[in-house]
Scaffold this motif. Structure first.
Motif, PDB file in Angstrom:
ATOM      1  N   PRO A   6       0.863  -0.864  -0.130  1.00 57.06           N
ATOM      2  CA  PRO A   6      -0.035   0.122   0.295  1.00 57.06           C
ATOM      3  C   PRO A   6       0.697   0.990  -0.238  1.00 57.06           C
ATOM      4  CG  PRO A   6      -0.218  -1.142   2.403  1.00 57.06           C
ATOM      5  CD  PRO A   6       1.113  -1.823   1.828  1.00 57.06           C
ATOM      6  N   THR A   7       2.290   1.080   0.033  1.00 58.73           N
ATOM      7  CA  THR A   7       3.190   2.442  -0.081  1.00 58.73           C
ATOM      8  C   THR A   7       4.004   2.801  -1.290  1.00 58.73           C
ATOM      9  OG1 THR A   7       4.421   0.812   1.492  1.00 58.73           O
ATOM     10  CG2 THR A   7       2.921   2.454   3.000  1.00 58.73           C
ATOM     11  N   HIS A 109      -5.808  -6.531   3.067  1.00 60.12           N
ATOM     12  CA  HIS A 109      -5.842  -4.942   2.929  1.00 60.12           C
ATOM     13  C   HIS A 109      -6.745  -4.435   2.721  1.00 60.12           C
ATOM     14  CE1 HIS A 109      -1.617  -5.410   2.567  1.00 60.12           C
ATOM     15  NE2 HIS A 109      -1.892  -6.003   1.000  1.00 60.12           N
ATOM     16  N   GLN A 110      -8.206  -5.722   3.512  1.00 58.75           N
ATOM     17  CA  GLN A 110      -9.793  -4.607   3.119  1.00 58.75           C
ATOM     18  C   GLN A 110     -10.478  -4.622   4.615  1.00 58.75           C
ATOM     19  OE1 GLN A 110     -11.265  -3.187   0.096  1.00 58.75           O
ATOM     20  NE2 GLN A 110      -9.010  -3.816  -0.087  1.00 58.75           N
ATOM     21  N   GLY A 111      -9.455  -4.614   5.240  1.00 61.85           N
ATOM     22  CA  GLY A 111     -10.065  -4.324   6.956  1.00 61.85           C
ATOM     23  C   GLY A 111     -10.280  -5.446   8.036  1.00 61.85           C
ATOM     24  N   ILE A 112     -10.712  -5.558   9.206  1.00 63.09           N
ATOM     25  CA  ILE A 112      -9.924  -6.093  10.222  1.00 63.09           C
ATOM     26  C   ILE A 112     -11.498  -6.095  11.004  1.00 63.09           C
ATOM     27  CG2 ILE A 112      -7.625  -6.404  10.154  1.00 63.09           C
ATOM     28  CD1 ILE A 112      -7.677  -4.884  12.701  1.00 63.09           C
ATOM     29  N   ASP A 113     -12.168  -6.604  11.868  1.00 63.02           N
ATOM     30  CA  ASP A 113     -13.038  -6.783  12.997  1.00 63.02           C
ATOM     31  C   ASP A 113     -12.984  -5.174  13.406  1.00 63.02           C
ATOM     32  OD1 ASP A 113     -14.568  -9.142  12.409  1.00 63.02           O
ATOM     33  OD2 ASP A 113     -13.967  -9.626  14.051  1.00 63.02           O
ATOM     34  N   ASP A 116     -12.570  -0.389   8.890  1.00 63.07           N
ATOM     35  CA  ASP A 116     -11.824  -0.935   7.537  1.00 63.07           C
ATOM     36  C   ASP A 116     -11.172  -0.887   7.038  1.00 63.07           C
ATOM     37  OD1 ASP A 116     -12.327   1.626   7.551  1.00 63.07           O
ATOM     38  OD2 ASP A 116     -13.907   2.268   6.806  1.00 63.07           O
ATOM     39  N   ALA A 117     -11.198  -0.559   5.760  1.00 65.15           N
ATOM     40  CA  ALA A 117      -9.239  -0.297   4.809  1.00 65.15           C
ATOM     41  C   ALA A 117      -8.880   0.721   5.434  1.00 65.15           C
ATOM     42  CB  ALA A 117      -9.452  -0.765   3.738  1.00 65.15           C
ATOM     43  N   GLN A 118      -9.800   2.071   5.064  1.00 70.62           N
ATOM     44  CA  GLN A 118      -9.295   2.835   5.741  1.00 70.62           C
ATOM     45  C   GLN A 118      -8.363   3.206   6.640  1.00 70.62           C
ATOM     46  OE1 GLN A 118      -8.718   5.740   2.787  1.00 70.62           O
ATOM     47  NE2 GLN A 118      -7.644   6.626   4.542  1.00 70.62           N
ATOM     48  N   THR A 119      -9.663   3.085   7.838  1.00 72.58           N
ATOM     49  CA  THR A 119      -9.336   2.846   8.810  1.00 72.58           C
ATOM     50  C   THR A 119      -7.699   1.983   9.571  1.00 72.58           C
ATOM     51  OG1 THR A 119     -11.622   3.481   9.745  1.00 72.58           O
ATOM     52  CG2 THR A 119      -9.991   3.219  11.633  1.00 72.58           C
ATOM     53  N   LEU A 120      -7.845   1.347   8.666  1.00 77.21           N
ATOM     54  CA  LEU A 120      -6.436   0.581   8.944  1.00 77.21           C
ATOM     55  C   LEU A 120      -4.923   1.808   8.740  1.00 77.21           C
ATOM     56  CD1 LEU A 120      -7.324  -3.020   8.429  1.00 77.21           C
ATOM     57  CD2 LEU A 120      -6.283  -2.325  10.271  1.00 77.21           C
ATOM     58  N   ALA A 121      -5.639   2.103   7.407  1.00 75.56           N
ATOM     59  CA  ALA A 121      -4.485   2.920   6.927  1.00 75.56           C
ATOM     60  C   ALA A 121      -3.953   4.143   8.532  1.00 75.56           C
ATOM     61  CB  ALA A 121      -5.016   2.797   5.111  1.00 75.56           C
ATOM     62  N   ASP A 122      -5.102   4.754   7.832  1.00 79.58           N
ATOM     63  CA  ASP A 122      -5.021   5.514   8.958  1.00 79.58           C
ATOM     64  C   ASP A 122      -4.530   5.766   9.993  1.00 79.58           C
ATOM     65  OD1 ASP A 122      -6.141   7.290   6.975  1.00 79.58           O
ATOM     66  OD2 ASP A 122      -8.000   7.458   7.655  1.00 79.58           O
ATOM     67  N   THR A 123      -4.697   4.573  10.661  1.00 78.81           N
ATOM     68  CA  THR A 123      -3.963   3.919  12.143  1.00 78.81           C
ATOM     69  C   THR A 123      -2.453   3.793  11.877  1.00 78.81           C
ATOM     70  OG1 THR A 123      -6.111   3.004  12.951  1.00 78.81           O
ATOM     71  CG2 THR A 123      -4.167   2.487  14.693  1.00 78.81           C
ATOM     72  N   PHE A 124      -2.691   2.491  10.722  1.00 77.81           N
ATOM     73  CA  PHE A 124      -0.806   2.636  10.865  1.00 77.81           C
ATOM     74  C   PHE A 124       0.029   3.750  10.451  1.00 77.81           C
ATOM     75  CE2 PHE A 124      -1.841  -2.080   9.681  1.00 77.81           C
ATOM     76  CZ  PHE A 124      -0.823  -2.542  10.716  1.00 77.81           C
ATOM     77  N   ASP A 125      -0.698   4.881   9.862  1.00 72.67           N
ATOM     78  CA  ASP A 125       0.275   6.284   9.577  1.00 72.67           C
ATOM     79  C   ASP A 125       0.519   6.655  11.018  1.00 72.67           C
ATOM     80  OD1 ASP A 125       0.198   5.973   6.703  1.00 72.67           O
ATOM     81  OD2 ASP A 125      -1.750   6.934   6.441  1.00 72.67           O
ATOM     82  N   GLN A 126      -0.691   6.913  11.609  1.00 70.88           N
ATOM     83  CA  GLN A 126      -0.589   7.930  12.907  1.00 70.88           C
ATOM     84  C   GLN A 126       0.742   7.323  13.715  1.00 70.88           C
ATOM     85  OE1 GLN A 126      -4.383   6.824  14.696  1.00 70.88           O
ATOM     86  NE2 GLN A 126      -5.130   8.112  12.835  1.00 70.88           N
TER      87      GLN A 126
END
Length: 477
Positions: A6-7, A109-113, A116-126
């Motif tokens: 994703p990067t 890459h599409q999400g966990i409980d 969703d995918a965007q929230t995951l990406a945002d959390t890794f960025d944080q």
């Protein structure tokens, strides 16, 4: 290898063990509760460990109770930890559903409980963490790079583990992935090298799992449903089917605890059986031409090779460097320097578990296709008769030895070495294969290439326009 990272920034990987060992010749709850970290470094973007060299390396190895093999090197130069999970879950495991392995990885890459995918990406960025992944015929790799501060590291590793071990496999996400896969198939048909290579593998490995297209086909993708992907993940992403590699600023105790947590979180089940060896598959000389509008004809010739743990692997790999590897070699001398038939030509043997193909690849004028293929075969037949010279072999040995220090010049390079070692059961020593190469003689290489490679057993594919053929130009004096 298909990279699903994703990067946009990621280290390139060399796909043979010997080349990889000489890099230059051919990487939620806790996250939601994350408090500000008192590091002055809040991102990995400006960290550079590429100049770190001459490290005293100690490779630690163990197997978790759940069956995950673990390799670990502690380095303290930069506050970073690199983690990679390698599963024997590539396209050779697709069976009657080509494309299933690639689609399964995409769904990670599409999400966990709860995310969703965007929230995951945002959390890794944080967290300032980087996540990459890739798939090829043999394997899937999922990689995490995180700052080593314990608070940040634990949150990133927990999220990484949840992503790999417990993806949601939502039906809507599956349909999106299927649509993406179909579009990628259309794009792949416009890439001459990809089409030529797949046609080659379909011929060379007919009846073997390596014959299957990694990206699948329209018919198989249409048939794949979410339950097929969930079942594949449960079987192929199990703890006993995984190798975990950890490199960086982390203690042995913390690495051990990390490995236990990851291994326990993964699906549990037996290790998958090895892919049948392709070393002894029966091949017949053949030439398949793919018609295409192109200014150049793409040509590939191949014969079965051997896996990295084979006693003759190093000799065959050095032979590929001698005949058509980096620098001045037999192939480029005959085709480019003497006759101007091509800008580049190369030979290589990719590192596959069951034995990758010993392959010659080049491009040339469509009107010279037949004569060029004939010349390549003649040059190779002469090489089989003569073998390499002492001078040619000495030059390759010098390059190998000179580039050996680069295998540990960065965390990413060490991670690559450890992944290869763990996946293929190689000695836990970065210089093992290069040291074997230093012991080779021209006579040994000649004997090995004549044992596995034949002048009249080439499987050939070409891609380009059909046109009237011309004779070769006279060689330069």
């Amino acid at each position: 290898m298909t990279d699903l990272s994703p990067t946009p920034t990621r280290p390139s990987r060399l796909r043979t063990a010997l080349s990889a060992l000489i890099v230059s010749l051919t990487l939620n709850a806790a996250a939601q509760a994350l408090e500000p970290v008192s590091w002055s470094l809040t991102t990995l973007q400006h960290l550079d460990d590429s100049q770190i060299a001459n490290r005293a390396l100690k490779i630690h190895a163990w197997t978790t109770h759940e069956g995950t093999g673990v390799l670990f090197i502690e380095t303290r130069e930069v506050p970073v930890v690199d983690i990679s999970l390698r599963f024997s879950a590539g396209s050779s495991r697709d069976e009657d559903m080509p494309g299933r392995a690639t689609m399964t990885l995409k769904l990670l890459h599409q999400g966990i409980d709860g995310k969703d995918a965007q929230t995951l990406a945002d959390t890794f960025d944080q967290l300032g963490a980087q996540l990459t992944s890739s798939v090829d015929k043999d394997e899937v790799r999922v990689n995490l790079r995180t700052l080593s501060d314990p608070h940040t590291r634990r949150a990133a590793v927990e999220l990484f583990t949840q992503r790999v071990s417990k993806p949601t496999f939502a039906s809507a996400a599956t349909e999106r992935i299927k649509a993406t896969a179909l579009n990628e198939l259309k794009l792949a048909r416009q890439t001459p090298a990809s089409v030529t290579q797949q046609a080659l593998h379909a011929q060379l490995y007919a009846g073997h799992p390596y014959a299957s297209a990694q990206a699948g086909n329209e018919q198989s993708i249409a048939q794949i449903e979410v339950e097929h992907l969930r079942a594949f993940h449960q079987k192929a992403y199990s703890a006993s089917n995984a190798v975990l590699v950890i490199v960086g600023d982390i203690s042995l105790d913390d690495a051990t605890n990390l490995s236990i947590a990851v291994s326990q979180a993964l699906p549990q089940g037996p290790k998958l059986a090895a892919i049948p060896l392709a070393t002894g598959i029966a091949t017949r000389p053949a030439h398949v031409h793919v018609e295409a509008l192109s200014g150049q004809t793409h040509i590939m010739l191949a014969q079965p090779g051997v896996p990295a743990n084979h006693p003759d692997y190093v000799a065959l790999q050095v032979a590929s460097l001698l005949f058509g590897g980096s620098g001045n070699n037999r192939l480029i001398n005959e085709l480019r320097h003497k006759r101007g038939l091509t800008y580049s030509a190369a030979s290589a043997m990719p590192l596959w578990e069951a034995g990758g193909p010993w392959t010659i690849s080049l491009q040339t004028d469509p009107a010279l296709q037949d004569a060029t293929i004939k010349l390549v075969k003649e040059v190779f037949a002469q090489w089989l008769r003569e073998g390499p010279t002492e001078q040619e072999l000495a030059a390759v040995k010098r390059r190998l030895a000179g580039n050996l220090p680069l295998t540990s010049a960065s965390n990413a390079q060490m991670l690559e070495q450890l992944l290869i070692i763990g996946a293929h059961g190689l000695p836990r020593n970065f210089d093992a294969l290069v040291m074997q190469a230093q012991q080779l003689t021209p006579q040994r290489i000649k004997a090995v290439i004549n044992r596995y490679l034949k002048a009249d057993q080439w499987v050939v594919t070409s891609l380009g326009p059909t046109t009237a053929q011309r004779p070769l130009p006279a060689p330069a004096p």
